[in-house]
Scaffold this motif. Structure first.
Motif, PDB file in Angstrom:
ATOM      1  N   LEU A 237       0.792  -1.227   0.000  1.00 53.60           N
ATOM      2  CA  LEU A 237       0.000   0.000   0.000  1.00 53.60           C
ATOM      3  C   LEU A 237       0.824   1.275   0.000  1.00 53.60           C
ATOM      4  O   LEU A 237       0.275   2.364  -0.207  1.00 53.60           O
ATOM      5  CB  LEU A 237      -0.931   0.006   1.227  1.00 53.60           C
ATOM      6  CG  LEU A 237      -1.835  -1.211   1.398  1.00 53.60           C
ATOM      7  CD1 LEU A 237      -2.706  -1.051   2.636  1.00 53.60           C
ATOM      8  CD2 LEU A 237      -2.699  -1.421   0.158  1.00 53.60           C
ATOM      9  N   GLY A 238       2.126   1.167   0.236  1.00 48.22           N
ATOM     10  CA  GLY A 238       2.957   2.359   0.337  1.00 48.22           C
ATOM     11  C   GLY A 238       2.921   3.215  -0.909  1.00 48.22           C
ATOM     12  O   GLY A 238       2.843   4.442  -0.842  1.00 48.22           O
ATOM     13  N   GLY A 239       2.963   2.571  -2.081  1.00 47.36           N
ATOM     14  CA  GLY A 239       2.939   3.318  -3.335  1.00 47.36           C
ATOM     15  C   GLY A 239       1.670   4.126  -3.493  1.00 47.36           C
ATOM     16  O   GLY A 239       1.695   5.251  -4.030  1.00 47.36           O
ATOM     17  N   VAL A 240       0.556   3.582  -3.025  1.00 49.10           N
ATOM     18  CA  VAL A 240      -0.728   4.287  -3.120  1.00 49.10           C
ATOM     19  C   VAL A 240      -0.723   5.504  -2.204  1.00 49.10           C
ATOM     20  O   VAL A 240      -1.235   6.568  -2.552  1.00 49.10           O
ATOM     21  CB  VAL A 240      -1.896   3.345  -2.753  1.00 49.10           C
ATOM     22  CG1 VAL A 240      -3.234   4.042  -2.960  1.00 49.10           C
ATOM     23  CG2 VAL A 240      -1.841   2.072  -3.586  1.00 49.10           C
ATOM     24  N   LEU A 241      -0.126   5.365  -1.016  1.00 52.65           N
ATOM     25  CA  LEU A 241      -0.039   6.486  -0.081  1.00 52.65           C
ATOM     26  C   LEU A 241       0.853   7.589  -0.645  1.00 52.65           C
ATOM     27  O   LEU A 241       0.491   8.772  -0.614  1.00 52.65           O
ATOM     28  CB  LEU A 241       0.522   5.998   1.254  1.00 52.65           C
ATOM     29  CG  LEU A 241       0.575   7.029   2.386  1.00 52.65           C
ATOM     30  CD1 LEU A 241      -0.827   7.409   2.841  1.00 52.65           C
ATOM     31  CD2 LEU A 241       1.371   6.479   3.569  1.00 52.65           C
ATOM     32  N   TYR A 242       1.997   7.201  -1.190  1.00 58.24           N
ATOM     33  CA  TYR A 242       2.902   8.195  -1.769  1.00 58.24           C
ATOM     34  C   TYR A 242       2.253   8.910  -2.957  1.00 58.24           C
ATOM     35  O   TYR A 242       2.525  10.086  -3.197  1.00 58.24           O
ATOM     36  CB  TYR A 242       4.203   7.528  -2.223  1.00 58.24           C
ATOM     37  CG  TYR A 242       5.172   7.227  -1.101  1.00 58.24           C
ATOM     38  CD1 TYR A 242       5.750   8.241  -0.358  1.00 58.24           C
ATOM     39  CD2 TYR A 242       5.524   5.915  -0.783  1.00 58.24           C
ATOM     40  CE1 TYR A 242       6.640   7.975   0.662  1.00 58.24           C
ATOM     41  CE2 TYR A 242       6.414   5.633   0.236  1.00 58.24           C
ATOM     42  CZ  TYR A 242       6.970   6.669   0.958  1.00 58.24           C
ATOM     43  OH  TYR A 242       7.860   6.398   1.977  1.00 58.24           O
ATOM     44  N   LYS A 243       1.408   8.212  -3.695  1.00 58.84           N
ATOM     45  CA  LYS A 243       0.725   8.843  -4.825  1.00 58.84           C
ATOM     46  C   LYS A 243      -0.100  10.038  -4.353  1.00 58.84           C
ATOM     47  O   LYS A 243      -0.126  11.089  -4.996  1.00 58.84           O
ATOM     48  CB  LYS A 243      -0.181   7.844  -5.541  1.00 58.84           C
ATOM     49  CG  LYS A 243      -0.886   8.436  -6.761  1.00 58.84           C
ATOM     50  CD  LYS A 243      -1.882   7.466  -7.377  1.00 58.84           C
ATOM     51  CE  LYS A 243      -1.213   6.352  -8.125  1.00 58.84           C
ATOM     52  NZ  LYS A 243      -2.175   5.524  -8.888  1.00 58.84           N
ATOM     53  N   GLY A 244      -0.772   9.878  -3.211  1.00 60.47           N
ATOM     54  CA  GLY A 244      -1.542  10.985  -2.661  1.00 60.47           C
ATOM     55  C   GLY A 244      -0.667  12.179  -2.344  1.00 60.47           C
ATOM     56  O   GLY A 244      -1.031  13.332  -2.640  1.00 60.47           O
ATOM     57  N   LEU A 245       0.499  11.933  -1.763  1.00 59.69           N
ATOM     58  CA  LEU A 245       1.418  13.031  -1.472  1.00 59.69           C
ATOM     59  C   LEU A 245       1.908  13.709  -2.745  1.00 59.69           C
ATOM     60  O   LEU A 245       2.040  14.941  -2.799  1.00 59.69           O
ATOM     61  CB  LEU A 245       2.617  12.507  -0.674  1.00 59.69           C
ATOM     62  CG  LEU A 245       2.403  12.244   0.815  1.00 59.69           C
ATOM     63  CD1 LEU A 245       3.648  11.611   1.417  1.00 59.69           C
ATOM     64  CD2 LEU A 245       2.044  13.522   1.553  1.00 59.69           C
ATOM     65  N   GLU A 246       2.183  12.916  -3.770  1.00 62.91           N
ATOM     66  CA  GLU A 246       2.646  13.480  -5.042  1.00 62.91           C
ATOM     67  C   GLU A 246       1.586  14.385  -5.670  1.00 62.91           C
ATOM     68  O   GLU A 246       1.902  15.439  -6.233  1.00 62.91           O
ATOM     69  CB  GLU A 246       3.009  12.352  -6.006  1.00 62.91           C
ATOM     70  CG  GLU A 246       4.271  11.599  -5.613  1.00 62.91           C
ATOM     71  CD  GLU A 246       4.432  10.280  -6.360  1.00 62.91           C
ATOM     72  OE1 GLU A 246       3.621  10.033  -7.280  1.00 62.91           O
ATOM     73  OE2 GLU A 246       5.350   9.519  -6.015  1.00 62.91           O
ATOM     74  N   ILE A 247       0.326  13.981  -5.560  1.00 63.91           N
ATOM     75  CA  ILE A 247      -0.761  14.793  -6.116  1.00 63.91           C
ATOM     76  C   ILE A 247      -0.870  16.112  -5.360  1.00 63.91           C
ATOM     77  O   ILE A 247      -0.994  17.185  -5.965  1.00 63.91           O
ATOM     78  CB  ILE A 247      -2.098  14.017  -6.069  1.00 63.91           C
ATOM     79  CG1 ILE A 247      -2.047  12.818  -7.017  1.00 63.91           C
ATOM     80  CG2 ILE A 247      -3.270  14.930  -6.447  1.00 63.91           C
ATOM     81  CD1 ILE A 247      -3.199  11.845  -6.836  1.00 63.91           C
ATOM     82  N   VAL A 248      -0.824  16.044  -4.031  1.00 61.28           N
ATOM     83  CA  VAL A 248      -0.892  17.267  -3.231  1.00 61.28           C
ATOM     84  C   VAL A 248       0.296  18.175  -3.550  1.00 61.28           C
ATOM     85  O   VAL A 248       0.148  19.401  -3.686  1.00 61.28           O
ATOM     86  CB  VAL A 248      -0.926  16.932  -1.731  1.00 61.28           C
ATOM     87  CG1 VAL A 248      -0.823  18.205  -0.885  1.00 61.28           C
ATOM     88  CG2 VAL A 248      -2.204  16.179  -1.386  1.00 61.28           C
ATOM     89  N   ASP A 249       1.482  17.582  -3.704  1.00 61.16           N
ATOM     90  CA  ASP A 249       2.681  18.356  -4.043  1.00 61.16           C
ATOM     91  C   ASP A 249       2.513  19.041  -5.394  1.00 61.16           C
ATOM     92  O   ASP A 249       2.847  20.222  -5.549  1.00 61.16           O
ATOM     93  CB  ASP A 249       3.892  17.427  -4.068  1.00 61.16           C
ATOM     94  CG  ASP A 249       5.212  18.183  -4.046  1.00 61.16           C
ATOM     95  OD1 ASP A 249       5.213  19.355  -3.624  1.00 61.16           O
ATOM     96  OD2 ASP A 249       6.230  17.608  -4.445  1.00 61.16           O
TER      97      ASP A 249
END
Length: 332
Positions: free
Chosen positions: A259-271
């Motif tokens: 699930l880590g990749g999915v969580l990081y995707k959210g951060l990338e979108i916010v960034d």
């Protein structure tokens, strides 16, 4: 048992064992403990058949809370927050629950939890107890306030409905949203977040599920940052550090593996949203001047990068190894 141990055990019980979910979990276990087929069905792996009925979901959630209490109890002993002698107070109940073959399969095979398994071994095998105590005594106890911070963090996470919804979505659940008349999963959330300025998505932005998921995402990031701070304080105490890591081991292992990749995707979108934003105009008046807006972007970028670093630290595989190694030696 000295007075300090009594106070600390009481605090642990009040925060976990005496909460309604864990208490109900034990009552339900006692109700079905002699009905092997019933327990086998209620505690099945979800790949066998999806768990969708409300009563079955609640039974499993309550069992998770009870196992969470045993998790915190073993962590308290490993870190020196509680004396190992304290376990005499709970031996009968813990053995009864943890030795049940259906419960044992649930926490050791289907949804592995290292600390309840280690607690059972500790209670029932003298050689394991001696070996574990030797490793515990190799480190100085952690500060009492450090463990109490962990208790508060775990309580805040498990009691937060927004975080619970977000983690469910992260774990491939989906919900039907009557506001937009469609099923919502984590990819829908990320897609709509990515298109936050698209007026066609207005109904989605008004959705209670969408709002709760985004709030849960933000809260969970803050939770992981706070968790990282606690773990960072324990770099010189690897076994205690590992025990604290395992207090939320189920989700952290899921983040390490799937699930880590999915969580990081959210951060990338916010960034990306932050970097590509423009000052807001209202009736031809700019609400932020350029310097304030640039400062906001810079601060936001720093916060997002700091969150990435903290999550990277929490998900380091070395943090789970000392406890896992201890458990593995017990089963050789």
């Amino acid at each position: 048992m000295n007075e300090l141990d009594q106070m600390r055990l009481k605090a642990l019980q009040n925060n976990f064992r005496n909460q309604k979910n864990a208490a109900r979990g034990y009552r339900n276990f006692m109700k079905y403990r002699n009905d092997d087929e019933k327990l086998k069905w209620l505690l099945r792996h979800h790949d066998e058949e999806e768990v969708v009925k409300g009563k079955e979901i609640r039974f499993r959630e309550d069992m998770d809370f009870l196992l969470g209490y045993y998790t915190m109890l073993m962590a308290a002993v490993i870190t020196g927050y509680l004396s190992p002698d304290i376990l005499r107070e709970i031996t009968r109940e813990a053995e009864e629950v943890l030795n049940n073959k259906r419960v044992k399969r649930y926490y050791s095979k289907y949804y592995p939890l290292a600390l309840p398994e280690l607690l059972y071994d500790f209670l029932t095998d003298e050689s394991v107890q001696v070996r574990t105590l030797r490793h515990i005594r190799d480190e100085q106890p952690i500060k009492g306030e450090t463990f109490e911070t962990v208790m508060l963090l775990i309580r805040s996470r498990i009691e937060d409905d927004d975080v619970d919804l977000f983690l469910s979505l992260l774990d491939n659940f989906h919900y039907y949203d009557s506001e937009v008349r469609k099923y919502i999963d984590i990819e829908v959330i990320w897609d709509r977040l990515r298109q936050y300025d698209n007026k066609k998505n207005k109904a989605m932005y008004n959705s209670d599920i969408f709002q709760s998921a985004l709030l849960g995402f933000a809260k969970y990031i803050l939770y992981l940052e706070a968790y990282s701070d606690v773990l960072g304080e324990l770099e010189e105490k690897p076994l205690s550090q590992s025990a604290i890591w395992h207090t939320d081991g189920y989700w952290l292992e899921r983040l390490q593996t799937e699930l880590g990749g999915v969580l990081y995707k959210g951060l990338e979108i916010v960034d990306s949203i932050t970097k590509n934003s423009q000052p807001v105009q209202y009736k031809d008046e700019q609400l932020f001047d350029e310097s304030n807006f640039a400062a906001w972007q810079s601060a936001s970028s720093y916060s997002i990068n700091k969150a990435r670093e903290d999550i990277d630290f929490v998900l380091r595989e070395r943090l789970n190894r000392p406890v896992n190694s201890l458990l593995a030696r017990n089963h050789q």
